[in-house]
Design a protein around this motif. Structure first.
Motif, mmCIF file in Angstrom:
data_model
loop_
_atom_site.group_PDB
_atom_site.id
_atom_site.type_symbol
_atom_site.label_atom_id
_atom_site.label_comp_id
_atom_site.label_asym_id
_atom_site.label_seq_id
_atom_site.Cartn_x
_atom_site.Cartn_y
_atom_site.Cartn_z
ATOM 1 N N LEU A 1 0.839 -1.194 0.000
ATOM 2 C CA LEU A 1 0.000 0.000 0.000
ATOM 3 C C LEU A 1 0.875 1.246 0.000
ATOM 4 O O LEU A 1 2.072 1.173 0.275
ATOM 5 C CB LEU A 1 -0.917 0.017 1.231
ATOM 6 C CG LEU A 1 -1.860 -1.168 1.384
ATOM 7 C CD1 LEU A 1 -2.558 -1.122 2.734
ATOM 8 C CD2 LEU A 1 -2.873 -1.167 0.259
ATOM 9 N N LYS A 2 0.284 2.370 -0.233
ATOM 10 C CA LYS A 2 1.009 3.644 -0.233
ATOM 11 C C LYS A 2 1.715 3.882 1.095
ATOM 12 O O LYS A 2 2.811 4.429 1.137
ATOM 13 C CB LYS A 2 0.009 4.771 -0.528
ATOM 14 C CG LYS A 2 0.599 6.148 -0.574
ATOM 15 C CD LYS A 2 -0.339 7.137 -1.222
ATOM 16 C CE LYS A 2 -1.291 7.751 -0.251
ATOM 17 N NZ LYS A 2 -2.098 8.842 -0.837
ATOM 18 N N TYR A 3 1.107 3.451 2.200
ATOM 19 C CA TYR A 3 1.648 3.734 3.531
ATOM 20 C C TYR A 3 2.407 2.567 4.149
ATOM 21 O O TYR A 3 2.763 2.625 5.308
ATOM 22 C CB TYR A 3 0.514 4.170 4.461
ATOM 23 C CG TYR A 3 -0.143 5.437 3.996
ATOM 24 C CD1 TYR A 3 0.516 6.666 4.073
ATOM 25 C CD2 TYR A 3 -1.409 5.418 3.440
ATOM 26 C CE1 TYR A 3 -0.080 7.833 3.620
ATOM 27 C CE2 TYR A 3 -2.008 6.583 2.987
ATOM 28 C CZ TYR A 3 -1.337 7.780 3.083
ATOM 29 O OH TYR A 3 -1.924 8.938 2.637
ATOM 30 N N GLY A 4 2.630 1.513 3.387
ATOM 31 C CA GLY A 4 3.382 0.384 3.915
ATOM 32 C C GLY A 4 2.839 -0.938 3.405
ATOM 33 O O GLY A 4 2.006 -0.982 2.496
ATOM 34 N N GLU A 5 3.318 -2.001 4.007
ATOM 35 C CA GLU A 5 2.939 -3.342 3.569
ATOM 36 C C GLU A 5 2.040 -4.014 4.597
ATOM 37 O O GLU A 5 2.176 -3.778 5.795
ATOM 38 C CB GLU A 5 4.190 -4.192 3.353
ATOM 39 C CG GLU A 5 5.060 -3.670 2.228
ATOM 40 C CD GLU A 5 6.271 -4.546 1.973
ATOM 41 O OE1 GLU A 5 6.574 -5.446 2.781
ATOM 42 O OE2 GLU A 5 6.924 -4.324 0.932
ATOM 43 N N VAL A 6 1.141 -4.839 4.094
ATOM 44 C CA VAL A 6 0.231 -5.610 4.937
ATOM 45 C C VAL A 6 0.469 -7.078 4.632
ATOM 46 O O VAL A 6 0.418 -7.489 3.468
ATOM 47 C CB VAL A 6 -1.246 -5.256 4.644
ATOM 48 C CG1 VAL A 6 -2.186 -6.116 5.466
ATOM 49 C CG2 VAL A 6 -1.504 -3.773 4.891
ATOM 50 N N GLU A 7 0.748 -7.851 5.665
ATOM 51 C CA GLU A 7 0.919 -9.284 5.483
ATOM 52 C C GLU A 7 -0.444 -9.959 5.573
ATOM 53 O O GLU A 7 -1.196 -9.726 6.519
ATOM 54 C CB GLU A 7 1.849 -9.850 6.550
ATOM 55 C CG GLU A 7 2.122 -11.335 6.365
ATOM 56 C CD GLU A 7 3.092 -11.869 7.399
ATOM 57 O OE1 GLU A 7 4.305 -11.774 7.171
ATOM 58 O OE2 GLU A 7 2.617 -12.361 8.442
ATOM 59 N N ILE A 8 -0.749 -10.773 4.581
ATOM 60 C CA ILE A 8 -2.020 -11.483 4.526
ATOM 61 C C ILE A 8 -1.748 -12.970 4.681
ATOM 62 O O ILE A 8 -0.980 -13.550 3.906
ATOM 63 C CB ILE A 8 -2.730 -11.232 3.189
ATOM 64 C CG1 ILE A 8 -3.008 -9.740 3.018
ATOM 65 C CG2 ILE A 8 -4.017 -12.050 3.088
ATOM 66 C CD1 ILE A 8 -3.508 -9.368 1.645
ATOM 67 N N GLU A 9 -2.364 -13.567 5.686
ATOM 68 C CA GLU A 9 -2.250 -15.007 5.898
ATOM 69 C C GLU A 9 -3.459 -15.676 5.272
ATOM 70 O O GLU A 9 -4.601 -15.287 5.520
ATOM 71 C CB GLU A 9 -2.194 -15.323 7.389
ATOM 72 C CG GLU A 9 -1.969 -16.789 7.685
ATOM 73 C CD GLU A 9 -1.830 -17.070 9.168
ATOM 74 O OE1 GLU A 9 -1.671 -18.239 9.525
ATOM 75 O OE2 GLU A 9 -1.885 -16.124 9.974
#
Length: 111
Positions: free
Chosen positions: A14-22
């Motif tokens: 994302l623009k503001y960082g990363e999201v880890e999806i499990e």
């Protein structure tokens, strides 16, 4: 979305960082497979969040009208795009929809 590894996790950038999806392929194997297939083909790259309700949810994933990199991008239609792929059978579970849970949206037809 990319970077699928053996632990069944993906990274959403994302623009503001990363999201880890499990991903829980033991709970929804067909949805996980479809999600991974679309991500591996790069179809989620550039897809916008077309509906955000603060404190409730954010919707994304319309690869037809919601992809800002596509000639078909149309923000007013984002969220209405269909798919050429066959419908998936519903894979409901008892997992709670707590904050941070990723789910597949559906129409009135559960499949």
């Amino acid at each position: 979305m990319s970077n699928i590894n053996a632990e069944e996790k993906m990274i959403m950038k994302l623009k503001y960082g990363e999201v880890e999806i499990e991903l829980f392929d033991d709970v929804a194997p067909n949805h996980v497979k479809r999600f991974k297939d679309l991500a591996q083909k790069g179809l989620y790259d550039g897809v916008v969040f077309h509906r955000v309700i603060e404190g409730f949810m954010a919707q994304s994933g319309d690869v037809k009208f919601g992809n800002s990199n596509s000639k078909d991008f149309n923000l007013s239609l984002a969220g209405t795009g269909g798919s050429d792929l066959p419908d998936l059978q519903a894979e409901f579970s008892d997992l709670p929809h707590d904050r941070g849970v990723l789910s597949a949206a559906r129409s009135a037809n559960p499949n």
